[in-house]
Design an enzyme around this catalytic site. Structure first.
Site, PDB file in Angstrom:
ATOM      1  N   GLU A  28      -2.195  40.788 -38.387  1.00 52.26           N
ATOM      2  CA  GLU A  28      -1.535  41.025 -37.107  1.00 52.26           C
ATOM      3  C   GLU A  28      -2.238  40.196 -36.028  1.00 52.26           C
ATOM      4  O   GLU A  28      -3.467  40.040 -36.043  1.00 52.26           O
ATOM      5  CB  GLU A  28      -1.624  42.515 -36.771  1.00 52.26           C
ATOM      6  CG  GLU A  28      -0.936  42.923 -35.487  1.00 52.26           C
ATOM      7  CD  GLU A  28      -1.024  44.414 -35.217  1.00 52.26           C
ATOM      8  OE1 GLU A  28      -0.148  44.931 -34.516  1.00 52.26           O
ATOM      9  OE2 GLU A  28      -1.971  45.061 -35.717  1.00 52.26           O
TER      10      GLU A  28
ATOM     11  N   LYS B 200       7.915  44.971 -35.106  1.00 55.40           N
ATOM     12  CA  LYS B 200       7.158  46.210 -35.291  1.00 55.40           C
ATOM     13  C   LYS B 200       7.905  47.413 -34.726  1.00 55.40           C
ATOM     14  O   LYS B 200       8.276  47.432 -33.548  1.00 55.40           O
ATOM     15  CB  LYS B 200       5.792  46.062 -34.607  1.00 55.40           C
ATOM     16  CG  LYS B 200       4.800  47.175 -34.885  1.00 55.40           C
ATOM     17  CD  LYS B 200       3.457  46.831 -34.247  1.00 55.40           C
ATOM     18  CE  LYS B 200       2.388  47.844 -34.589  1.00 55.40           C
ATOM     19  NZ  LYS B 200       1.087  47.484 -33.950  1.00 55.40           N
TER      20      LYS B 200
ATOM     21  N   CYS C 127       0.836  46.983 -39.330  1.00 51.41           N
ATOM     22  CA  CYS C 127      -0.256  47.848 -38.886  1.00 51.41           C
ATOM     23  C   CYS C 127       0.113  49.337 -38.769  1.00 51.41           C
ATOM     24  O   CYS C 127       0.220  50.023 -39.788  1.00 51.41           O
ATOM     25  CB  CYS C 127      -0.812  47.317 -37.573  1.00 51.41           C
ATOM     26  SG  CYS C 127      -2.501  47.903 -37.208  1.00 51.41           S
TER      27      CYS C 127
END
Length: 288
Positions: free
Chosen positions: A54, A127, A169
């Site tokens: 990331e 995301k 993440c």
């Protein structure tokens, strides 16, 4: 919304999976130089997926800096450089996350982008789950939603025998996302990350092994590591995990690479022996 890439060339079930562990800083040029140097150390493979962490291109300089480098999908210097690396090394490169333009001028998307060996952009994912939490580290609290727009789609990209589920993440804490990807046929789950040191030490290995076991898939999770320019400290320990939950490679805390050759039919063979998807009664049988 479900997005799937139509591009599909490789068919052999054997793939090399590689993860780069970085200590990215605010300067994209130095970060790309580090990526290029590490890519040059990897073994050659006919079918090779490399995943970056990331915020691999810009990190530790504040959200204003991320906003400065945002660009529409398929445009901008960062995306061009990532595409060029994929083409130069003739591999599939998952650029962990980089800022792309959103409808809100004050916020950008955190986008994970898959580039093919010809440099083409094959798939993108924004995301979904944003890191708005309090953490016992030097930063104290995070409010990712202040500068980042959440995505609105699930992305599975099929490249021949590879069926790649894309997450970023904090998404790893939401088992439903991985389960939806598994229902679509996922055999490799990518989790490019920048986990904090406290949350990483407590949960990183457990969460990633759980996602592999639950969904009977390989997991590849590259991370940021060490102290960054803004004082933030990340956990490292990039992992590659097999469908049984065994850790095949752990990068520890240093900058570097991990690389493993796998056979994706392992996922299918395990599912035949232990057909948990077929046994799952929560899909349709049980109602509130």
């Amino acid at each position: 919304m479900i997005a799937a890439s139509p591009y599909s060339e490789p068919n052999d079930s054997r793939w090399r999976l590689s993860a780069l562990q970085l200590n990215s800083q605010p300067d994209p040029a130095s970060n790309f130089a580090q990526v290029a140097a590490l890519l040059a150390t990897l073994p050659k493979a006919q079918q090779h997926l490399v995943v970056l962490p990331e915020c691999f291109a810009v990190f530790g300089g504040g959200e204003q800096l991320q906003r400065q480098f945002q660009a529409p999908l398929g445009e901008g210097l960062l995306q061009q450089q990532a595409a060029a690396l994929a083409k130069a090394h003739q591999l599939y490169l998952l650029a962990g996350s980089m800022p792309t333009s959103s409808p809100d001028p004050q916020r950008f998307y955190a986008s994970s982008l898959l580039f093919g060996p010809d440099g083409r952009l094959l798939a993108d994912y924004q995301k979904l789950h944003l890191f708005d939490v309090a953490v016992a580290d030097s930063t104290g609290s995070y409010r990712e939603s202040a500068s980042t727009m959440p995505g609105n789609k699930v992305t599975l990209s099929q490249q021949g025998s590879l069926k790649l589920g894309m997450t970023i993440c904090y998404d790893v804490r939401f088992a439903g996302l991985a389960q939806q990807l598994a229902a679509l046929g996922m055999n490799v789950l990518a989790v490019p990350s920048a986990f904090t040191r406290p949350t990483g030490a407590a949960h990183w290995h457990t969460l990633l092994r759980a996602r592999a076991i639950e969904n009977q898939c390989f997991v590849i999770a590259p991370g940021q590591t060490g102290v960054h320019a803004n004082g933030r400290e990340t956990y490292g320990h990039s992992l590659i995990i097999d469908p049984w939950g065994e850790v095949l490679a752990d990068a520890g805390s240093e900058v570097g690479v991990i690389s493993v050759e796998v056979d994706l039919t392992d996922c299918q063979q395990l599912a035949q022996k232990m057909p948990v998807k077929l046994h799952n009664r929560f899909n349709s049988e049980l109602k509130p």
